[in-house]
Write a protein that holds these residues in place. Sequence first.
Motif, PDB file in Angstrom:
ATOM      1  N   ALA A  76     -61.716   2.521  33.999  1.00 20.77           N
ATOM      2  CA  ALA A  76     -63.115   2.088  34.016  1.00 20.77           C
ATOM      3  C   ALA A  76     -63.949   2.919  33.052  1.00 20.77           C
ATOM      4  N   VAL A  80     -66.295   1.788  29.758  1.00 15.26           N
ATOM      5  CA  VAL A  80     -67.703   2.166  29.582  1.00 15.26           C
ATOM      6  C   VAL A  80     -67.897   2.817  28.218  1.00 15.26           C
ATOM      7  N   LEU A  91     -76.431  -3.208  32.562  1.00 10.13           N
ATOM      8  CA  LEU A  91     -75.783  -2.464  33.644  1.00 10.13           C
ATOM      9  C   LEU A  91     -74.780  -3.321  34.394  1.00 10.13           C
ATOM     10  N   ALA A  92     -75.169  -4.555  34.730  1.00  8.15           N
ATOM     11  CA  ALA A  92     -74.271  -5.423  35.490  1.00  8.15           C
ATOM     12  C   ALA A  92     -73.032  -5.783  34.679  1.00  8.15           C
ATOM     13  N   THR A  94     -71.685  -4.180  32.128  1.00  2.28           N
ATOM     14  CA  THR A  94     -70.842  -2.993  31.943  1.00  2.28           C
ATOM     15  C   THR A  94     -70.087  -2.657  33.223  1.00  2.28           C
ATOM     16  N   THR A  95     -70.774  -2.730  34.351  1.00  7.17           N
ATOM     17  CA  THR A  95     -70.131  -2.440  35.640  1.00  7.17           C
ATOM     18  C   THR A  95     -68.994  -3.404  35.922  1.00  7.17           C
ATOM     19  N   THR A  99     -65.059  -2.648  36.071  1.00  8.23           N
ATOM     20  CA  THR A  99     -64.313  -3.030  37.273  1.00  8.23           C
ATOM     21  C   THR A  99     -63.127  -3.902  36.905  1.00  8.23           C
ATOM     22  N   ILE A 139     -69.588  -0.513  43.537  1.00  7.29           N
ATOM     23  CA  ILE A 139     -69.794  -1.677  42.668  1.00  7.29           C
ATOM     24  C   ILE A 139     -70.936  -2.542  43.197  1.00  7.29           C
ATOM     25  N   ILE A 142     -74.413  -1.032  42.695  1.00  6.03           N
ATOM     26  CA  ILE A 142     -74.929  -1.193  41.332  1.00  6.03           C
ATOM     27  C   ILE A 142     -75.406  -2.620  41.103  1.00  6.03           C
ATOM     28  N   LEU A 143     -74.618  -3.602  41.564  1.00  4.51           N
ATOM     29  CA  LEU A 143     -75.020  -4.997  41.389  1.00  4.51           C
ATOM     30  C   LEU A 143     -76.295  -5.308  42.167  1.00  4.51           C
ATOM     31  N   THR A 146     -79.364  -4.363  40.252  1.00  2.00           N
ATOM     32  CA  THR A 146     -79.759  -5.235  39.142  1.00  2.00           C
ATOM     33  C   THR A 146     -80.600  -6.412  39.612  1.00  2.00           C
TER      34      THR A 146
END
Length: 306
Positions: A76, A80, A91-92, A94-95, A99, A139, A142-143, A146
């Motif tokens: 991961a 990044v 951000l979403a 990239t996350t 993942t 995960i 973070i989502l 957003t």
Amino acid sequence: MFGVLQGFALILGIIGAGYVASRFGVVKGEQRLVLNRVAFYVATPALLFTVLQSSDPAVIVSPVILVTGLTAVLAAGLYVLASRLWFRRGLAGTTLGATSSGYVNSNNLGLPVAIYILGDAAYVAPLILLQVVVFSPLILAILESTRGNQRGAAVALGRAAQNPIIIASALGLLVALFGLTVPEILLNPIAMIGDASIPMVLLSFGISLHGQRVLQTGVDRPAILVASGIKLLVMPAITWALCLVFGLSAHETFVATTIAALPTAQNVYNYAATYRRAETQVRDTVFLTTFASLPVIAVIAWLLAA
């Protein structure tokens, strides 16, 4: 190897059924999201509770799972870094790309691989625990952030903790930790609902392919190729190297490297579709790694199986 072929045939068959349903107008456009939402909020929590309540949490500290978990984090991190250098995403995106690079299909493909190649389904149980109990909350937090949450990661993590996937996983883990027995009158309907999770996600995935072309020209192509390359080639190579560094046995090295070569989990696509973030990017990564992982696993089995 025949068992792995069966597992791949099962997955691709259900994806194909979804595609055909969309092709003939049985399901149209965003109607597929109903399947994702039911899977995300109802069926997947039931499945994870069913799996985790009968698991042995002690195996999460085995050398194999420690190497596999560390490799997932490194994979991961590589994504990044590549994203920041070559194809910046939000951000979403990239996350979800990170993942996709490290979150393996430990359930509906990992189980047949563990049974028919590694010889024991228990090899993937620790990875299911690690991904569900440790990785998924991060995960989802973070989502959640957003979606416009301006009060920081702590609040977003709190909202993620209210997610049914996390709640069901925590309950299943507590049942296993305390050695409790869930009465069959309760467990049976939960298990039956859970059995619908993977088919619904795969059907929705197949439906999403209609009218779309994998790796179509656009901004997502570099992200898809990098995530797929890390998942299929770099992650197994890192795992093999770490096994040598930590002195794992030949069989443990074979097990860990094979697990690392599993494709990106369909759950990652379910997260993307539920949160409406980077859907095409994740869909194509899941598609490519699912098809390409079979020869990679075959080569690993040929080189490392003792």
